[in-house]
Design a protein around this motif. Structure first.
Motif, PDB file in Angstrom:
ATOM      1  N   UNK A 142       0.594  -1.298   0.729  1.00 19.87           N
ATOM      2  CA  UNK A 142      -0.127   0.217   0.178  1.00 19.87           C
ATOM      3  C   UNK A 142       1.219   1.101   0.425  1.00 19.87           C
ATOM      4  N   UNK A 143       1.742   1.250   0.536  1.00 16.75           N
ATOM      5  CA  UNK A 143       3.185   2.141   0.287  1.00 16.75           C
ATOM      6  C   UNK A 143       4.376   2.739  -0.311  1.00 16.75           C
ATOM      7  N   UNK A 144       3.783   1.766  -1.345  1.00 19.15           N
ATOM      8  CA  UNK A 144       5.404   0.936  -1.810  1.00 19.15           C
ATOM      9  C   UNK A 144       5.723   2.618  -2.767  1.00 19.15           C
ATOM     10  N   UNK A 145       4.585   3.284  -3.002  1.00 18.38           N
ATOM     11  CA  UNK A 145       5.217   4.614  -3.960  1.00 18.38           C
ATOM     12  C   UNK A 145       5.919   5.879  -2.577  1.00 18.38           C
ATOM     13  N   UNK A 146       6.734   5.252  -2.831  1.00 12.17           N
ATOM     14  CA  UNK A 146       7.299   5.346  -1.469  1.00 12.17           C
ATOM     15  C   UNK A 146       7.645   7.594  -1.559  1.00 12.17           C
ATOM     16  N   UNK A 147       7.363   8.128  -3.188  1.00 14.21           N
ATOM     17  CA  UNK A 147       8.035   9.432  -3.343  1.00 14.21           C
ATOM     18  C   UNK A 147       6.392   9.974  -3.355  1.00 14.21           C
ATOM     19  N   UNK A 148       4.838   9.613  -3.255  1.00 13.08           N
ATOM     20  CA  UNK A 148       3.740   9.745  -3.428  1.00 13.08           C
ATOM     21  C   UNK A 148       3.273   9.832  -1.991  1.00 13.08           C
ATOM     22  N   UNK A 149       3.187  10.953  -1.031  1.00 11.11           N
ATOM     23  CA  UNK A 149       2.556  10.680   0.548  1.00 11.11           C
ATOM     24  C   UNK A 149       1.310  10.245  -0.035  1.00 11.11           C
ATOM     25  N   UNK A 224     -11.318   2.183   7.153  1.00 12.60           N
ATOM     26  CA  UNK A 224     -10.336   2.200   6.072  1.00 12.60           C
ATOM     27  C   UNK A 224     -10.317   2.174   4.706  1.00 12.60           C
ATOM     28  N   UNK A 225     -11.392   1.635   3.903  1.00 10.65           N
ATOM     29  CA  UNK A 225     -11.355   1.139   2.976  1.00 10.65           C
ATOM     30  C   UNK A 225     -11.051   2.508   1.396  1.00 10.65           C
ATOM     31  N   UNK A 226     -12.503   3.597   1.486  1.00  8.81           N
ATOM     32  CA  UNK A 226     -11.796   4.363   1.080  1.00  8.81           C
ATOM     33  C   UNK A 226     -10.386   5.475   0.937  1.00  8.81           C
ATOM     34  N   UNK A 227      -9.998   5.911   2.405  1.00  7.54           N
ATOM     35  CA  UNK A 227      -8.701   6.233   2.103  1.00  7.54           C
ATOM     36  C   UNK A 227      -7.815   5.458   1.787  1.00  7.54           C
ATOM     37  N   UNK A 228      -7.513   4.356   1.929  1.00  8.51           N
ATOM     38  CA  UNK A 228      -6.917   2.759   1.219  1.00  8.51           C
ATOM     39  C   UNK A 228      -6.748   3.359  -0.328  1.00  8.51           C
ATOM     40  N   UNK A 229      -8.083   3.417  -0.646  1.00  5.24           N
ATOM     41  CA  UNK A 229      -8.224   2.718  -2.074  1.00  5.24           C
ATOM     42  C   UNK A 229      -8.082   3.809  -2.708  1.00  5.24           C
ATOM     43  N   UNK A 230      -7.694   5.205  -2.294  1.00  6.23           N
ATOM     44  CA  UNK A 230      -7.986   6.542  -3.164  1.00  6.23           C
ATOM     45  C   UNK A 230      -6.084   6.642  -2.852  1.00  6.23           C
ATOM     46  N   UNK A 231      -5.488   6.033  -2.158  1.00  2.58           N
ATOM     47  CA  UNK A 231      -4.577   6.274  -1.608  1.00  2.58           C
ATOM     48  C   UNK A 231      -3.056   5.425  -2.120  1.00  2.58           C
ATOM     49  N   UNK A 232      -3.838   4.366  -2.132  1.00  2.00           N
ATOM     50  CA  UNK A 232      -2.930   3.477  -2.674  1.00  2.00           C
ATOM     51  C   UNK A 232      -2.286   3.814  -4.033  1.00  2.00           C
TER      52      UNK A 232
END
Length: 475
Positions: A142-149, A224-232
């Motif tokens: 989920x946090x793999x794109x380290x340069x994306x906040x 958790x679902x909407x925020x994680x889906x949008x951010x990941x």
């Protein structure tokens, strides 16, 4: 003399574990130039594991903690297909967004091992081990794109809330063990039958159900679902939306029916409430969404609610309905995300639903295939989504849960609005600028899933026979 466990029954899992280690070494020693090769081999490894599952035999091993039956094999094939599709759809997007590393497909393979352990778990300890193996890999992905906040935030939110849910599950498991004296599902069921329901057992059921509900994003553990889906990263969201949900639902079915079957009155009320709340929230909360990934998040909450209708029925017909629903859900989700991953203009990814305006004139083939998938998500006949809902609602009616079926049908009507709104935007609004050409792998995924959804009635016979045989193994 201690007998060795039958490792052959866990052959697909062992194959994936060994393959993941080899791929990790290949990537570590080959550097980033080998990332594409590792990705391709990861998808191939998942396909080979699916073939191994289909050709494997059934039985139990590891002192009864690991079971391979028709139900497990059916769902494992779905999970492996979902993971392979996620790997295939990841590379082009990740390269374009400059975060593609060889670890990403390897982490997907490791998470898939955890999912397969969850599906075959016949013991509370096995459930927890499989769940944690899956979750630890998913937190990183989920946090793999380290340069994306946004990606970093999504990973942190998922980690914190996931740790909370794991704690709840572990606490519930400890209560079940304390009041039954067993961690194996058969022992728990026997103790519950002999001793009847008790307050401690009921509390254990509540906490276990809450922990698993988080993984399927059922209300009220959906936050958790909407925020994680949008951010990941979008391909990671596509992965989250399919394989982990299917595995968690299968685990929910096995725990409830095999371990807690005698406490039917207690768990049926919990599952029915989760199902009702998920369907209603998924229908109404998605109406105002303008970000297509958040809309898919609320859509997935609603669809898990529909699948839980079959579980609330607690019957063979209910499990059959769940399996058919999971097949259709996998196809619809993969097809929809193939389009979402291709929403790119001038090298910039867009997630705005309005950017699909006039797609029927700029790319009619994609528009028509996505339209079919959206009609299916809405449950409109004769597409695949209709059959999934029909079978779970029929099971609920046969079990006397008329009110749940009625609310489900009304929720489907409300939910159809936001799917049909996207169709209206694609076919009736003035066209926006055309997207960049869709990659070959995305065309293949969209084409296959779109045709599968459209012609589902033609494959329902053999697929239904396989699902019915799988459902029978739990009863």
């Amino acid at each position: 003399m201690t007998a060795l466990p039958d490792f052959a029954l866990a052959g697909p899992e062992i194959l994936l574990a060994a393959g993941a280690l080899v791929l990790l070494m290949l990537g570590a020693y080959g550097g980033e130039r080998r990332a594409g090769l590792v990705s391709g081999l990861s998808a191939l490894l998942l396909v080979v594991a699916a073939v191994a599952v289909m050709l494997g035999r059934e039985g139990t091993t590891f002192d009864g903690a690991f079971v391979v039956d028709g139900f497990a094999r059916f769902v494992k094939v779905l999970v492996l297909i979902g993971s392979a599709l996620a790997v295939v759809m990841t590379q082009r997007f990740a390269v374009a967004e400059k975060f593609f590393n060889f670890e990403l497909p390897v982490l997907i393979v490791i998470a898939t091992i955890g999912m397969m352990l969850m599906i075959s778990a016949n013991d509370l300890i096995g459930v927890y081990l499989g769940l944690e193996l899956q979750s630890l890999a998913l937190y990183v992905v989920a946090a793999f794109h380290r340069d994306d906040g946004r990606s970093t935030e999504a990973g942190l939110k998922y980690f914190v809330l996931g740790a909370l849910s794991s704690g709840m599950l572990l606490y519930g498991a400890s209560l079940l063990y304390g009041f039954t004296g067993h961690t194996g599902f058969a022992g728990i069921a026997a103790a519950a039958t002999a001793g009847g329901s008790s307050l401690g057992l009921t509390f254990g059921i509540v906490f276990v159900a809450a922990g698993i509900a988080f993984k399927v994003s059922a209300v009220p553990f959906h936050m958790w679902t909407p925020d994680v889906y949008e951010g990941a990263p979008t391909p990671v969201t596509a992965f989250f939306a399919a394989a982990p949900k299917i595995a968690a639902m299968a685990m929910f079915v096995r725990v409830v029916l095999e371990a807690l079957g005698p406490a039917h009155v207690e768990w049926q009320q919990i599952v029915a409430f989760m199902s009702l709340a998920s369907m209603v929230l998924g229908a109404f909360a998605a109406i105002g969404q303008r970000n297509i990934k958040r809309l898919m998040a609320y859509s997935s909450i609603g669809h898990m609610g529909f699948a839980l209708v079959g579980l609330a029925a607690g019957s063979e017909a209910g499990v059959y309905g769940i399996l058919i629903y999971l097949v259709t859900y996998l196809a619809m989700t993969a097809g929809a995300f193939a389009v979402i991953l291709s929403m790119r203009r001038d090298g910039v990814m867009t997630e705005d639903i309005d950017s699909l305006a006039g797609l029927s004139r700029t790319n009619p083939a994609v528009a028509y295939l996505l339209g079919i998938i959206l009609f299916s998500l809405a449950g409109i006949p004769p597409f695949a989504g209709f059959f999934g809902k029909y079978f779970v609602f029929a099971a609920a009616i046969n079990a006397g849960l008329y009110w749940l079926a009625v609310i489900g049908i009304l929720s489907s009507v409300v939910g159809a609005y936001y799917y049909l709104r996207i169709v209206k935007i694609m076919f009736l609004d003035e066209p926006a600028a055309a997207f960049e050409p869709m990659g070959g792998e995305m065309k293949a995924v969209l084409g296959v899933t779109g045709l599968f959804v459209a012609a589902f009635a033609l494959v329902l016979g053999p697929l239904g026979d396989a699902a019915l045989a799988a459902a029978k193994t739990l009863f």
